[in-house]
Write a protein that holds these residues in place. Sequence first.
Motif, mmCIF file in Angstrom:
data_model
loop_
_atom_site.group_PDB
_atom_site.id
_atom_site.type_symbol
_atom_site.label_atom_id
_atom_site.label_comp_id
_atom_site.label_asym_id
_atom_site.label_seq_id
_atom_site.Cartn_x
_atom_site.Cartn_y
_atom_site.Cartn_z
ATOM 1 N N ARG A 273 -13.725 11.970 6.251
ATOM 2 C CA ARG A 273 -14.125 11.863 7.688
ATOM 3 C C ARG A 273 -14.250 12.950 8.463
ATOM 4 N N ARG A 274 -14.170 14.248 7.867
ATOM 5 C CA ARG A 274 -14.262 15.392 8.471
ATOM 6 C C ARG A 274 -15.949 15.814 8.626
ATOM 7 N N VAL A 275 -16.575 14.949 7.653
ATOM 8 C CA VAL A 275 -18.081 15.245 7.775
ATOM 9 C C VAL A 275 -18.942 13.971 7.799
ATOM 10 N N SER A 276 -18.318 12.789 7.796
ATOM 11 C CA SER A 276 -19.124 11.529 7.493
ATOM 12 C C SER A 276 -18.460 10.223 8.153
ATOM 13 N N THR A 277 -19.427 9.741 9.095
ATOM 14 C CA THR A 277 -18.961 8.375 9.485
ATOM 15 C C THR A 277 -19.284 7.292 8.567
ATOM 16 N N ILE A 278 -19.400 7.349 7.228
ATOM 17 C CA ILE A 278 -19.810 6.428 6.242
ATOM 18 C C ILE A 278 -18.669 5.476 6.407
ATOM 19 N N PRO A 279 -19.036 3.946 6.358
ATOM 20 C CA PRO A 279 -18.078 2.940 6.321
ATOM 21 C C PRO A 279 -16.888 2.951 4.965
ATOM 22 N N VAL A 280 -15.714 2.918 5.089
ATOM 23 C CA VAL A 280 -14.787 2.896 3.895
ATOM 24 C C VAL A 280 -13.907 1.659 4.048
ATOM 25 N N ILE A 281 -13.765 1.096 2.847
ATOM 26 C CA ILE A 281 -12.978 0.238 2.471
ATOM 27 C C ILE A 281 -11.863 0.645 1.788
ATOM 28 N N VAL A 282 -10.513 0.463 2.002
ATOM 29 C CA VAL A 282 -9.447 1.196 1.204
ATOM 30 C C VAL A 282 -9.037 -0.220 0.321
ATOM 31 N N LEU A 283 -8.624 0.310 -0.905
ATOM 32 C CA LEU A 283 -7.869 -0.743 -1.549
ATOM 33 C C LEU A 283 -6.567 -0.144 -1.912
ATOM 34 N N THR A 284 -5.666 -1.328 -2.010
ATOM 35 C CA THR A 284 -4.060 -0.515 -2.241
ATOM 36 C C THR A 284 -3.383 -1.647 -2.874
ATOM 37 N N GLY A 285 -2.713 -1.172 -3.952
ATOM 38 C CA GLY A 285 -1.783 -2.207 -4.628
ATOM 39 C C GLY A 285 -0.380 -2.466 -4.252
ATOM 40 N N ARG A 286 -0.252 -2.012 -2.932
ATOM 41 C CA ARG A 286 1.173 -2.228 -2.024
ATOM 42 C C ARG A 286 0.827 -3.445 -1.174
ATOM 43 N N SER A 287 1.776 -4.291 -1.125
ATOM 44 C CA SER A 287 1.672 -5.583 -0.271
ATOM 45 C C SER A 287 2.140 -5.061 1.314
ATOM 46 N N GLY A 288 2.848 -3.895 1.386
ATOM 47 C CA GLY A 288 3.321 -3.334 2.610
ATOM 48 C C GLY A 288 2.246 -3.043 3.635
ATOM 49 N N VAL A 289 2.505 -2.956 4.942
ATOM 50 C CA VAL A 289 1.749 -2.662 5.743
ATOM 51 C C VAL A 289 1.540 -0.891 5.908
ATOM 52 N N GLU A 290 2.512 -0.129 5.232
ATOM 53 C CA GLU A 290 2.231 1.262 5.694
ATOM 54 C C GLU A 290 1.044 1.885 5.100
ATOM 55 N N ASP A 291 0.483 1.564 3.847
ATOM 56 C CA ASP A 291 -0.845 2.114 3.368
ATOM 57 C C ASP A 291 -1.786 1.799 4.346
ATOM 58 N N ARG A 292 -1.880 0.446 4.469
ATOM 59 C CA ARG A 292 -3.053 0.024 5.164
ATOM 60 C C ARG A 292 -3.092 0.494 6.595
ATOM 61 N N VAL A 293 -1.777 0.638 7.357
ATOM 62 C CA VAL A 293 -2.023 1.313 8.811
ATOM 63 C C VAL A 293 -2.256 2.688 8.710
ATOM 64 N N VAL A 294 -1.523 3.333 7.809
ATOM 65 C CA VAL A 294 -2.292 4.866 7.494
ATOM 66 C C VAL A 294 -3.829 4.977 7.310
ATOM 67 N N GLY A 295 -4.039 4.115 6.374
ATOM 68 C CA GLY A 295 -5.546 4.190 6.074
ATOM 69 C C GLY A 295 -6.397 3.754 7.208
ATOM 70 N N LEU A 296 -6.085 2.814 8.057
ATOM 71 C CA LEU A 296 -6.991 2.721 9.129
ATOM 72 C C LEU A 296 -6.994 3.581 10.117
ATOM 73 N N ARG A 297 -5.711 4.091 10.291
ATOM 74 C CA ARG A 297 -5.697 5.371 11.353
ATOM 75 C C ARG A 297 -6.143 6.582 10.890
ATOM 76 N N LEU A 298 -6.441 6.628 9.791
ATOM 77 C CA LEU A 298 -7.218 7.891 9.141
ATOM 78 C C LEU A 298 -8.894 7.773 9.062
ATOM 79 N N GLY A 299 -9.284 6.568 9.486
ATOM 80 C CA GLY A 299 -10.650 6.464 9.604
ATOM 81 C C GLY A 299 -11.281 5.298 8.653
#
Length: 238
Positions: free
Chosen positions: A81-107
């Motif tokens: 994200r420091r150098v690019s605006t390329i779309p990113v879809i993150v995959l997580t093996g955790r069902s909780g919301v923490e990773d998802r929220v952090v990932g979305l906040r990070l871009g």
Amino acid sequence: MGTPAVASRRSVMGAAVLLVDDDAAARALAAQALTMEGFEVAEASTASKARELNGSRRFDLVVLDLGLPDEQGLDWLVELRRVSTIPVIVLTGRSGVEDRVVGLRLGADDYLVKPFAPTELSARVTAVLRRARPAPVQRSLDFGDLVIDEAAGEVRVAGRLVPLTRKEYELLCHLASHPRQVFSREQLLVSVWNSSSEWQHPATVTQHVRRVRQKVEAEAGATPRISTIRGVGYRFDP
């Protein structure tokens, strides 16, 4: 059958996707699903390999697993994200919301919880790319005696309307949109039919090319447009 109007559903067709996941089986299923939808897929099992691939060519979207063996996927997302605006879809093996929220906040632009259906991944990739890309401009491809009017979904040779089926029209449009570029039958199955040689015989392409040639070159004095490159594939000559 007349020439159909073709909608903008091909605005994301052929987009290059970087798939980053250390789970070989899951990565293979995801890659197959994306390829079947007409995307070009490059695969990486580590963040370092993903970084290498991303530095060597242009991608339209990244599918990023957060649990990589050499470093956290979130760390590479921050770097990206420091150098690019390329779309990113993150995959997580955790069902909780923490990773998802952090990932979305990070871009990140979207997320999926593993395990997921490959068809769902394809749908998410298509949706994210459509949001990220401007609507395609409808255009007319003019090659002198041959004119392809994409707004009207019509093909004319020397002013005469040429009746093409849907696939004949899409095949001609794809070739004409990439003049002088050679496509193999397998590549055309992916790009035009959303298929592959595992599901559909490449002879389908041969038959459609033959019919397009017959119809487009039927007018007296019409310029031959589609060349066969022996042992390689087909090319549109402007």
